[in-house]
Motif scaffolding. Structure first.
Motif, PDB file in Angstrom:
ATOM      1  N   ASP A 271       0.836  -1.203   0.000  1.00 50.72           N
ATOM      2  CA  ASP A 271       0.000   0.000   0.000  1.00 50.72           C
ATOM      3  C   ASP A 271       0.875   1.259   0.000  1.00 50.72           C
ATOM      4  OD1 ASP A 271      -2.524   1.367   0.207  1.00 50.72           O
ATOM      5  OD2 ASP A 271      -2.062   1.748   2.315  1.00 50.72           O
ATOM      6  N   ALA A 272       2.093   1.161  -0.576  1.00 49.18           N
ATOM      7  CA  ALA A 272       3.061   2.250  -0.473  1.00 49.18           C
ATOM      8  C   ALA A 272       2.584   3.509  -1.186  1.00 49.18           C
ATOM      9  CB  ALA A 272       4.398   1.808  -1.052  1.00 49.18           C
ATOM     10  N   MET A 273       3.030   4.665  -0.642  1.00 50.34           N
ATOM     11  CA  MET A 273       2.803   5.942  -1.309  1.00 50.34           C
ATOM     12  C   MET A 273       3.800   6.092  -2.453  1.00 50.34           C
ATOM     13  SD  MET A 273       2.546   8.270   2.167  1.00 50.34           S
ATOM     14  CE  MET A 273       2.121   9.793   1.322  1.00 50.34           C
ATOM     15  N   PRO A 274       3.486   6.875  -3.478  1.00 51.34           N
ATOM     16  CA  PRO A 274       4.450   7.136  -4.558  1.00 51.34           C
ATOM     17  C   PRO A 274       5.537   8.098  -4.090  1.00 51.34           C
ATOM     18  CG  PRO A 274       2.467   8.413  -4.915  1.00 51.34           C
ATOM     19  CD  PRO A 274       2.188   7.540  -3.725  1.00 51.34           C
ATOM     20  N   LEU A 275       6.670   8.075  -4.771  1.00 50.27           N
ATOM     21  CA  LEU A 275       7.751   8.980  -4.405  1.00 50.27           C
ATOM     22  C   LEU A 275       7.337  10.441  -4.565  1.00 50.27           C
ATOM     23  CD1 LEU A 275      10.677   8.949  -3.388  1.00 50.27           C
ATOM     24  CD2 LEU A 275      11.413   9.144  -5.767  1.00 50.27           C
ATOM     25  N   SER A 276       6.396  10.705  -5.458  1.00 53.52           N
ATOM     26  CA  SER A 276       5.914  12.083  -5.637  1.00 53.52           C
ATOM     27  C   SER A 276       5.215  12.619  -4.390  1.00 53.52           C
ATOM     28  CB  SER A 276       4.958  12.146  -6.833  1.00 53.52           C
ATOM     29  OG  SER A 276       3.850  11.286  -6.628  1.00 53.52           O
ATOM     30  N   ALA A 277       4.859  11.723  -3.458  1.00 57.40           N
ATOM     31  CA  ALA A 277       4.214  12.140  -2.211  1.00 57.40           C
ATOM     32  C   ALA A 277       5.215  12.381  -1.095  1.00 57.40           C
ATOM     33  CB  ALA A 277       3.207  11.084  -1.765  1.00 57.40           C
ATOM     34  N   LEU A 278       6.528  12.341  -1.413  1.00 62.19           N
ATOM     35  CA  LEU A 278       7.548  12.474  -0.376  1.00 62.19           C
ATOM     36  C   LEU A 278       7.428  13.789   0.386  1.00 62.19           C
ATOM     37  CD1 LEU A 278      10.095  11.524   1.064  1.00 62.19           C
ATOM     38  CD2 LEU A 278      11.444  12.453  -0.844  1.00 62.19           C
ATOM     39  N   GLU A 279       7.229  14.895  -0.321  1.00 60.15           N
ATOM     40  CA  GLU A 279       7.160  16.184   0.372  1.00 60.15           C
ATOM     41  C   GLU A 279       5.952  16.238   1.302  1.00 60.15           C
ATOM     42  OE1 GLU A 279       8.595  20.481   0.105  1.00 60.15           O
ATOM     43  OE2 GLU A 279       8.046  19.718  -1.874  1.00 60.15           O
ATOM     44  N   ALA A 280       4.805  15.736   0.857  1.00 63.79           N
ATOM     45  CA  ALA A 280       3.621  15.724   1.719  1.00 63.79           C
ATOM     46  C   ALA A 280       3.840  14.827   2.937  1.00 63.79           C
ATOM     47  CB  ALA A 280       2.408  15.246   0.924  1.00 63.79           C
ATOM     48  N   ALA A 281       4.520  13.705   2.734  1.00 67.14           N
ATOM     49  CA  ALA A 281       4.788  12.813   3.862  1.00 67.14           C
ATOM     50  C   ALA A 281       5.715  13.472   4.872  1.00 67.14           C
ATOM     51  CB  ALA A 281       5.389  11.507   3.354  1.00 67.14           C
ATOM     52  N   LEU A 282       6.730  14.185   4.390  1.00 65.56           N
ATOM     53  CA  LEU A 282       7.645  14.861   5.300  1.00 65.56           C
ATOM     54  C   LEU A 282       6.968  16.015   6.022  1.00 65.56           C
ATOM     55  CD1 LEU A 282      10.935  14.921   3.192  1.00 65.56           C
ATOM     56  CD2 LEU A 282      10.353  13.417   5.110  1.00 65.56           C
ATOM     57  N   ALA A 283       6.025  16.674   5.370  1.00 63.09           N
ATOM     58  CA  ALA A 283       5.319  17.784   6.016  1.00 63.09           C
ATOM     59  C   ALA A 283       4.444  17.301   7.161  1.00 63.09           C
ATOM     60  CB  ALA A 283       4.476  18.535   4.989  1.00 63.09           C
ATOM     61  N   ALA A 284       4.036  16.030   7.120  1.00 63.51           N
ATOM     62  CA  ALA A 284       3.137  15.502   8.145  1.00 63.51           C
ATOM     63  C   ALA A 284       3.841  14.588   9.139  1.00 63.51           C
ATOM     64  CB  ALA A 284       1.996  14.734   7.473  1.00 63.51           C
ATOM     65  N   ILE A 285       5.155  14.406   9.007  1.00 65.14           N
ATOM     66  CA  ILE A 285       5.844  13.452   9.858  1.00 65.14           C
ATOM     67  C   ILE A 285       5.922  13.965  11.290  1.00 65.14           C
ATOM     68  CG2 ILE A 285       8.231  14.262   9.586  1.00 65.14           C
ATOM     69  CD1 ILE A 285       8.945  11.282   8.986  1.00 65.14           C
ATOM     70  N   GLU A 286       5.868  13.038  12.247  1.00 72.41           N
ATOM     71  CA  GLU A 286       5.836  13.379  13.666  1.00 72.41           C
ATOM     72  C   GLU A 286       6.998  12.701  14.386  1.00 72.41           C
ATOM     73  OE1 GLU A 286       3.810  15.416  15.130  1.00 72.41           O
ATOM     74  OE2 GLU A 286       2.342  15.766  13.525  1.00 72.41           O
ATOM     75  N   PRO A 287       7.337  13.163  15.602  1.00 70.83           N
ATOM     76  CA  PRO A 287       8.364  12.485  16.384  1.00 70.83           C
ATOM     77  C   PRO A 287       8.064  10.996  16.522  1.00 70.83           C
ATOM     78  CG  PRO A 287       7.824  14.577  17.403  1.00 70.83           C
ATOM     79  CD  PRO A 287       6.842  14.385  16.283  1.00 70.83           C
ATOM     80  N   ASP A 288       9.099  10.186  16.410  1.00 71.14           N
ATOM     81  CA  ASP A 288       9.049   8.732  16.537  1.00 71.14           C
ATOM     82  C   ASP A 288       8.564   8.045  15.268  1.00 71.14           C
ATOM     83  OD1 ASP A 288       9.982   6.864  18.325  1.00 71.14           O
ATOM     84  OD2 ASP A 288       8.007   6.340  19.078  1.00 71.14           O
ATOM     85  N   ASP A 289       8.181   8.791  14.241  1.00 68.81           N
ATOM     86  CA  ASP A 289       7.790   8.177  12.976  1.00 68.81           C
ATOM     87  C   ASP A 289       9.035   7.708  12.214  1.00 68.81           C
ATOM     88  OD1 ASP A 289       5.143   8.659  13.443  1.00 68.81           O
ATOM     89  OD2 ASP A 289       4.956  10.318  12.019  1.00 68.81           O
ATOM     90  N   GLU A 290       8.862   6.675  11.401  1.00 69.60           N
ATOM     91  CA  GLU A 290       9.922   6.215  10.515  1.00 69.60           C
ATOM     92  C   GLU A 290       9.386   6.179   9.094  1.00 69.60           C
ATOM     93  OE1 GLU A 290      13.294   2.738   9.967  1.00 69.60           O
ATOM     94  OE2 GLU A 290      11.632   2.414  11.359  1.00 69.60           O
ATOM     95  N   LEU A 291      10.043   6.919   8.224  1.00 69.10           N
ATOM     96  CA  LEU A 291       9.673   6.961   6.811  1.00 69.10           C
ATOM     97  C   LEU A 291      10.605   6.031   6.053  1.00 69.10           C
ATOM     98  CD1 LEU A 291       8.003   8.251   4.524  1.00 69.10           C
ATOM     99  CD2 LEU A 291       9.732  10.048   4.410  1.00 69.10           C
ATOM    100  N   LEU A 292      10.049   5.005   5.410  1.00 73.87           N
ATOM    101  CA  LEU A 292      10.817   4.017   4.667  1.00 73.87           C
ATOM    102  C   LEU A 292      10.648   4.260   3.178  1.00 73.87           C
ATOM    103  CD1 LEU A 292       9.708   0.879   6.730  1.00 73.87           C
ATOM    104  CD2 LEU A 292      11.681   2.354   7.137  1.00 73.87           C
ATOM    105  N   ILE A 293      11.756   4.474   2.484  1.00 73.13           N
ATOM    106  CA  ILE A 293      11.729   4.722   1.051  1.00 73.13           C
ATOM    107  C   ILE A 293      12.420   3.542   0.392  1.00 73.13           C
ATOM    108  CG2 ILE A 293      12.368   6.299  -0.806  1.00 73.13           C
ATOM    109  CD1 ILE A 293      12.528   8.496   1.387  1.00 73.13           C
TER     110      ILE A 293
END
Length: 417
Positions: A20-42
């Motif tokens: 169910d992965a997000m596309p790489l084009s959503a990277l900026e939106a994902a970073l804008a919503a990231i919170e402490p303790d989150d892990e973003l896997l690319i």
């Protein structure tokens, strides 16, 4: 416990898993919503035949974690059971490829363009990966603002202008960079305008004799201002800037390993090695240095020590085969102030000196104290050169003869007493 957010080049989902992965084009939106303790896997599939091409900056991160709950951003290969396998040059090349005007070469590196990712005022963050082909002189990563407690790990690049760049006015503290490699660098691995309380370790950096020419001087690691810097297990190779040297107003061949400018203080080096630098393996205007178990080979200068600090200390450092460049003299150590060398080996061949004395920004005396160790000029080199000064020798082998005493140099002649 924070979230795991999944992004892949083929993603079309919400990011809850690799399926169910997000596309790489959503990277900026994902970073804008990231919170402490989150892990973003690319993640990238291992069987992908071509890397993902990028031309413009993909994202800007303006978020921070907490000391007890840092943010993590990881690049790698998609593994089984939802895992992410770290990538490195040994298990695959490359995940990312910068799209530019053409394939970079040693004499025509592609240095222009924006970075892949900008980090602005970010703190308590760990970023690991990616493996990439190509980056501009503005870096794969561009750091801006006030940044604290960053860890940058497992960055592996080929054919890059720079890997890490900072803008003027950027202030970094408590930075850790570890386990990185680079091959083919036009401007260097990293430049910091202000860096304090930092450790850089387990780095293998080979400029590959890439030359941007003119005023584009190559310095593998550069720090303009800061304090409490520690370098461990750093290997620096093949940085020479000689093309169009006249554009700089002289024939002086450039290319340095680690450069610490005048507003830096308190730097320590352990098991660091420089090979084939057009200028200096270590160009240290830093106020207060310690070097232990380090070496320099085939550079114009092994180490340049500029400051008049009696606590500058070199222990078990070896400097061999210094190489004059054009009309530029060579020396194992260039000294503009004071330093104590314990159990060091300085081997000066033809056209070079063991110690060349010069003028630093605060020079009041030029004095080297050598305790043990060896100086060898049998290959046609000289013991001392440059400006007047003195060397205190305590049980030092000078061309095979044990000497204890004072060597006074007036700029022309050495006198022992």
């Amino acid at each position: 416990m924070g979230r795991e957010i999944h992004i892949s080049g083929a993603g079309r989902g919400a990011g809850h898993s690799w399926q169910d992965a997000m596309p790489l084009s959503a990277l900026e939106a994902a970073l804008a919503a990231i919170e402490p303790d989150d892990e973003l896997l690319i993640g990238f599939p291992r069987d992908r035949e071509t890397p993902l091409f990028w031309r413009e900056t993909e994202a800007v991160l303006r978020r921070s974690g907490l000391a007890s709950r840092p943010i993590a951003i990881s690049f790698g290969f998609i593994g089984g059971e939802g895992t992410l396998v770290p990538a490195n040059p040994a298990n695959g090349w490359a995940q990312l490829r910068r799209g530019g005007s053409g394939w970079p070469s040693r004499t025509n590196p592609d240095l222009e363009g924006p970075p892949f990712l900008r980090l602005v005022d970010a703190s308590y963050l760990t970023l690991s990966g990616p493996v990439a082909e190509g980056a501009p002189q503005n870096g794969l990563l561009l750091l801006e603002g006030a940044l604290d407690s960053l860890t940058l790990r497992d960055l592996h690049l080929r054919h890059a202008g720079r890997v890490i760049e900072t803008t003027r006015g950027t202030n970094l503290t408590r930075l850790c960079i570890e386990n990185c490699s680079a091959l083919g660098l036009g401007r260097g691995f990293a430049r910091f305008h202000s860096l304090s309380n930092a450790v850089l370790r387990d780095l293998w950096l080979d400029a590959g004799f890439t030359d941007g020419g003119g005023t584009r001087v190559l310095q593998l690691i550069s720090v303009v201002a800061g304090e409490n810097l520690r370098f461990e297990n750093v290997t620096l190779r093949n940085a020479v800037s000689a093309i169009d040297a006249e554009a700089r107003g002289s024939s002086y061949v450039q290319g340095d390993g680690i450069v610490l400018e005048e507003e830096t203080r308190a730097a320590r080096f352990f098991n660091c090695h420089a090979v084939n630098m057009g200028d200096a393996g270590f160009d240290l205007k830093c106020d207060g240095i310690e070097m232990t178990d380090c070496s320099m080979h085939g550079c114009k200068y092994g180490v340049r020590i500029w400051r008049n600090n009696p606590n500058n200390k070199l222990t078990r450092v070896t400097m061999t085969a210094m190489r004059p460049r054009a009309r530029n003299a060579a020396a194992c150590m260039w000294l503009g102030g004071q330093a104590t060398l314990t159990d060091c080996h300085l081997i000066a061949g033809a056209g070079s000196a063991a110690i060349r004395l010069g003028k630093g920004p605060d020079t009041t005396e030029r004095r080297a104290t050598l305790i043990g160790g060896e100086i060898d000029t049998a290959g046609g080199g000289s013991f001392l050169a440059g400006e007047p000064g003195e060397v205190v020798l305590r049980d030092v082998l000078l061309d095979g003869r044990a000497i204890t005493g004072l060597a006074s140099w007036d700029g022309q002649t050495v006198r022992f007493s």
